[in-house]
Enzyme design. Structure first.
Site, PDB file in Angstrom:
ATOM      1  N   PHE A  37       0.853  -1.190   0.000  1.00  0.00           N
ATOM      2  CA  PHE A  37       0.000   0.000   0.000  1.00  0.00           C
ATOM      3  C   PHE A  37       0.886   1.236   0.000  1.00  0.00           C
ATOM      4  CE2 PHE A  37      -2.456  -3.423   1.800  1.00  0.00           C
ATOM      5  CZ  PHE A  37      -3.680  -3.293   1.165  1.00  0.00           C
ATOM      6  N   VAL A  71       2.488  -1.415   4.507  1.00  0.00           N
ATOM      7  CA  VAL A  71       2.072  -0.049   4.208  1.00  0.00           C
ATOM      8  C   VAL A  71       3.305   0.846   4.271  1.00  0.00           C
ATOM      9  CG1 VAL A  71       0.609   1.866   4.996  1.00  0.00           C
ATOM     10  CG2 VAL A  71      -0.179  -0.497   5.267  1.00  0.00           C
ATOM     11  N   CYS A  72       3.486   1.702   3.293  1.00  0.00           N
ATOM     12  CA  CYS A  72       4.624   2.625   3.298  1.00  0.00           C
ATOM     13  C   CYS A  72       4.524   3.558   4.505  1.00  0.00           C
ATOM     14  CB  CYS A  72       4.662   3.434   2.018  1.00  0.00           C
ATOM     15  SG  CYS A  72       5.963   4.687   2.012  1.00  0.00           S
ATOM     16  N   VAL A  73       5.531   3.532   5.355  1.00  0.00           N
ATOM     17  CA  VAL A  73       5.510   4.317   6.584  1.00  0.00           C
ATOM     18  C   VAL A  73       5.480   5.815   6.299  1.00  0.00           C
ATOM     19  CG1 VAL A  73       8.025   4.249   6.902  1.00  0.00           C
ATOM     20  CG2 VAL A  73       6.542   4.611   8.884  1.00  0.00           C
ATOM     21  N   ALA A  76       2.065   6.817   4.963  1.00  0.00           N
ATOM     22  CA  ALA A  76       1.069   6.709   6.035  1.00  0.00           C
ATOM     23  C   ALA A  76       1.174   7.876   7.009  1.00  0.00           C
ATOM     24  CB  ALA A  76       1.234   5.382   6.764  1.00  0.00           C
TER      25      ALA A  76
END
Length: 122
Positions: A37, A71-73, A76
Protein backbone atom coordinates in the site's frame (compact mmCIF):
# COMPACT_ATOMS: atom_id res chain seq x y z
CA UNK A 1 4.04 -16.57 -11.57
CA UNK A 2 4.41 -14.21 -8.59
CA UNK A 3 2.46 -10.98 -8.63
CA UNK A 4 2.96 -7.69 -6.79
CA UNK A 5 -0.26 -5.78 -6.24
CA UNK A 6 0.68 -2.13 -5.73
CA UNK A 7 -2.28 -0.28 -4.24
CA UNK A 8 -2.04 3.48 -4.72
CA UNK A 9 -5.75 4.27 -5.13
CA UNK A 10 -7.72 5.56 -2.13
CA UNK A 11 -10.38 3.26 -0.62
CA UNK A 12 -13.17 5.45 -2.01
CA UNK A 13 -12.41 4.40 -5.59
CA UNK A 14 -13.37 1.30 -7.56
CA UNK A 15 -9.67 0.69 -8.26
CA UNK A 16 -9.03 -0.07 -4.59
CA UNK A 17 -11.80 -2.66 -4.72
CA UNK A 18 -10.37 -4.16 -7.92
CA UNK A 19 -7.03 -4.60 -6.12
CA UNK A 20 -8.81 -6.50 -3.37
CA UNK A 21 -10.65 -8.63 -5.92
CA UNK A 22 -7.40 -9.59 -7.61
CA UNK A 23 -5.83 -10.50 -4.26
CA UNK A 24 -8.84 -12.64 -3.35
CA UNK A 25 -8.72 -14.44 -6.72
CA UNK A 26 -4.98 -15.07 -6.47
CA UNK A 27 -5.33 -16.40 -2.94
CA UNK A 28 -8.20 -18.65 -3.94
CA UNK A 29 -6.06 -20.09 -6.77
CA UNK A 30 -3.04 -20.41 -4.45
CA UNK A 31 -1.03 -18.18 -6.81
CA UNK A 32 1.88 -16.42 -5.12
CA UNK A 33 1.41 -12.68 -4.62
CA UNK A 34 2.36 -9.80 -2.39
CA UNK A 35 0.65 -6.51 -1.70
CA UNK A 36 2.05 -3.07 -0.96
CA UNK A 37 0.00 0.00 0.00
CA UNK A 38 1.51 3.28 -1.18
CA UNK A 39 0.47 6.90 -1.82
CA UNK A 40 -3.30 7.32 -1.20
CA UNK A 41 -3.67 3.54 -1.00
CA UNK A 42 -2.43 3.75 2.60
CA UNK A 43 -5.80 5.17 3.68
CA UNK A 44 -7.18 1.61 3.72
CA UNK A 45 -4.94 0.95 6.76
CA UNK A 46 -6.63 3.64 8.87
CA UNK A 47 -8.49 1.93 11.71
CA UNK A 48 -10.65 5.04 12.10
CA UNK A 49 -12.28 4.72 8.66
CA UNK A 50 -16.01 4.58 9.21
CA UNK A 51 -18.26 2.65 6.85
CA UNK A 52 -22.04 2.46 6.97
CA UNK A 53 -23.45 -0.85 8.17
CA UNK A 54 -25.03 -1.61 4.81
CA UNK A 55 -21.72 -1.28 2.91
CA UNK A 56 -18.68 -3.50 2.67
CA UNK A 57 -15.65 -2.37 4.64
CA UNK A 58 -12.50 -2.46 2.50
CA UNK A 59 -10.19 -2.52 5.51
CA UNK A 60 -12.00 -5.53 6.99
CA UNK A 61 -12.00 -7.29 3.61
CA UNK A 62 -8.19 -6.97 3.37
CA UNK A 63 -7.82 -8.18 6.96
CA UNK A 64 -9.96 -11.23 6.18
CA UNK A 65 -7.35 -12.40 3.64
CA UNK A 66 -5.00 -13.10 6.56
CA UNK A 67 -1.88 -12.11 4.61
CA UNK A 68 0.93 -9.65 5.24
CA UNK A 69 -0.34 -6.11 4.57
CA UNK A 70 2.69 -3.79 4.26
CA UNK A 71 2.07 -0.05 4.21
CA UNK A 72 4.62 2.63 3.30
CA UNK A 73 5.51 4.32 6.58
CA UNK A 74 6.28 7.72 5.03
CA UNK A 75 3.07 7.83 3.01
CA UNK A 76 1.07 6.71 6.03
CA UNK A 77 2.56 9.26 8.43
CA UNK A 78 2.06 12.02 5.87
CA UNK A 79 -1.63 11.09 5.76
CA UNK A 80 -2.10 10.84 9.53
CA UNK A 81 -1.81 7.07 9.90
CA UNK A 82 0.61 5.67 12.45
CA UNK A 83 1.39 2.65 14.58
CA UNK A 84 2.24 2.88 18.28
CA UNK A 85 6.03 3.02 17.77
CA UNK A 86 5.85 5.92 15.34
CA UNK A 87 3.23 7.70 17.45
CA UNK A 88 5.66 7.70 20.38
CA UNK A 89 8.65 8.62 18.19
CA UNK A 90 6.85 11.62 16.66
CA UNK A 91 4.99 12.68 19.83
CA UNK A 92 1.54 11.86 18.45
CA UNK A 93 -1.39 11.29 20.79
CA UNK A 94 -2.45 7.88 19.56
CA UNK A 95 -2.01 5.23 16.91
CA UNK A 96 -4.62 4.36 14.30
CA UNK A 97 -3.05 1.66 12.13
CA UNK A 98 -5.59 -1.10 11.56
CA UNK A 99 -4.76 -4.60 12.81
CA UNK A 100 -2.78 -6.82 10.43
CA UNK A 101 -1.35 -3.81 8.56
CA UNK A 102 2.35 -3.15 9.08
CA UNK A 103 4.30 0.04 8.48
CA UNK A 104 7.42 -0.66 6.42
CA UNK A 105 9.98 1.29 4.43
CA UNK A 106 10.38 1.57 0.69
CA UNK A 107 13.12 -1.04 0.88
CA UNK A 108 10.34 -3.61 1.25
CA UNK A 109 8.73 -2.32 -1.95
CA UNK A 110 12.02 -2.55 -3.81
CA UNK A 111 12.46 -6.11 -2.58
CA UNK A 112 8.92 -6.96 -3.73
CA UNK A 113 9.70 -5.45 -7.16
CA UNK A 114 12.73 -7.71 -7.41
CA UNK A 115 10.81 -10.85 -6.54
CA UNK A 116 7.69 -10.23 -8.65
CA UNK A 117 7.31 -11.57 -12.15
CA UNK A 118 4.50 -9.11 -12.81
CA UNK A 119 3.44 -5.87 -11.14
CA UNK A 120 -0.11 -4.59 -11.24
CA UNK A 121 -0.87 -1.13 -9.90
CA UNK A 122 -4.31 0.02 -8.86
Amino acid sequence: MSTLILVTAPPSTIFAWHALGLAQALKQKSSPFTVFFYQDGVYVANALNWVQNDQRNLTHEWQALEITLPVCVSAALQRGITDQDNAERHQLNTSNLAAQFKLVGLGDLIEAFGQAERIIQF
